[in-house]
Design a protein around this motif. Sequence first.
Motif, PDB file in Angstrom:
ATOM      1  N   HIS A 185     -17.879  -1.945  -8.861  1.00 59.36           N
ATOM      2  CA  HIS A 185     -17.518  -1.745  -7.463  1.00 59.36           C
ATOM      3  C   HIS A 185     -16.598  -0.543  -7.346  1.00 59.36           C
ATOM      4  N   PRO A 186     -16.795   0.275  -6.313  1.00 61.48           N
ATOM      5  CA  PRO A 186     -15.882   1.397  -6.097  1.00 61.48           C
ATOM      6  C   PRO A 186     -14.494   0.895  -5.701  1.00 61.48           C
ATOM      7  N   ALA A 225     -10.457  -2.419  -2.734  1.00 60.93           N
ATOM      8  CA  ALA A 225      -9.248  -2.373  -1.900  1.00 60.93           C
ATOM      9  C   ALA A 225      -9.491  -3.055  -0.559  1.00 60.93           C
ATOM     10  N   ASN A 226     -10.612  -2.755   0.071  1.00 61.64           N
ATOM     11  CA  ASN A 226     -10.926  -3.374   1.366  1.00 61.64           C
ATOM     12  C   ASN A 226     -11.081  -4.887   1.240  1.00 61.64           C
ATOM     13  N   ASP A 227     -11.820  -5.322   0.242  1.00 58.42           N
ATOM     14  CA  ASP A 227     -12.076  -6.755   0.072  1.00 58.42           C
ATOM     15  C   ASP A 227     -10.806  -7.541  -0.256  1.00 58.42           C
ATOM     16  N   LEU A 228      -9.898  -6.924  -1.009  1.00 60.57           N
ATOM     17  CA  LEU A 228      -8.690  -7.627  -1.437  1.00 60.57           C
ATOM     18  C   LEU A 228      -7.479  -7.303  -0.557  1.00 60.57           C
ATOM     19  N   HIS A 229      -7.731  -6.547   0.510  1.00 60.75           N
ATOM     20  CA  HIS A 229      -6.671  -6.175   1.459  1.00 60.75           C
ATOM     21  C   HIS A 229      -5.515  -5.480   0.753  1.00 60.75           C
ATOM     22  N   MET A 230      -5.870  -4.481  -0.054  1.00 65.83           N
ATOM     23  CA  MET A 230      -4.886  -3.693  -0.792  1.00 65.83           C
ATOM     24  C   MET A 230      -5.150  -2.224  -0.498  1.00 65.83           C
ATOM     25  N   SER A 231      -4.188  -1.376  -0.775  1.00 65.87           N
ATOM     26  CA  SER A 231      -4.428   0.056  -0.638  1.00 65.87           C
ATOM     27  C   SER A 231      -5.221   0.539  -1.855  1.00 65.87           C
ATOM     28  N   GLU A 232      -5.964   1.623  -1.675  1.00 67.92           N
ATOM     29  CA  GLU A 232      -6.725   2.181  -2.796  1.00 67.92           C
ATOM     30  C   GLU A 232      -5.783   2.593  -3.914  1.00 67.92           C
TER      31      GLU A 232
END
Length: 184
Positions: A146-147, A152-159
Motif C-alpha cells: 500500500h502507498p 495514512a488516510n486509512d489510519l488517520h495519520m499524517s504521511e
Amino acid sequence: MDDEKIINLFFERSEQGVKELSEKYGKLIFHISHHILNNNEDARECENDTYLGVWNTVPPKKPNPFSAYVCKIARNVSLNKRRFNRAKKRDSSFDESMEELDGCFSVPSAETEWFAREMGRVVNDFVGTLGNEERVLFLRRYWFSHPVTLIANDLHMSENNVSVKLFRIREKLKEYLGEEGFSI
C-alpha cells in the motif's frame, strides 16, 4: 461457505470450489494484485492465475489457514507478473516499497532456498515482536504494498508520521537481523 467446505470441493475436483473461492476471496485477491501491479487488467489476470494455482495445489495440500494460503499464492503470482512487466521496462509503484527494504537485507552471492526460508522465518519472527500499530504499518506497506498516502488516510495519520514510523521499523528490522546473525 466456510474454508473447509471450499477445500473439500477442491479435493473432489469440483469446479464449484473455484466459484466459491472467487466469491469469498476474489476481492481480496484482486486487491493484493492491484497494489503490486497498479493495473486492473494485470490484476484480473493474476486473480485468475491464483485460482489456477489453488486448483493445482489443493489437493494434495490441505492448507490451514486457507485465507493466508490463497493470499500467498496471489502475492507470488503478482510478483512474478511484476518481474515480467519490469523486464519489459514497464515501471511499477511496488518498487518503491521494496526499495525501502533494500538496506535491511544482505543477499549472499549464491542465494539458496535455505537462505530464503531462514530469512523468511526471521522476518516473520520480527513481525511477531512488533506492537499492533507497527505490525499493521509493516504488513500494509511491505506485504500488501500500500502507498504511504493510503495507509495514512486509512489510519488517520499524517504521511510524514507514517513515513517516520516505517523508517523506525526498518531500523529495528536491521538491528533484529544483525542479532540473528545476518550481515547488514
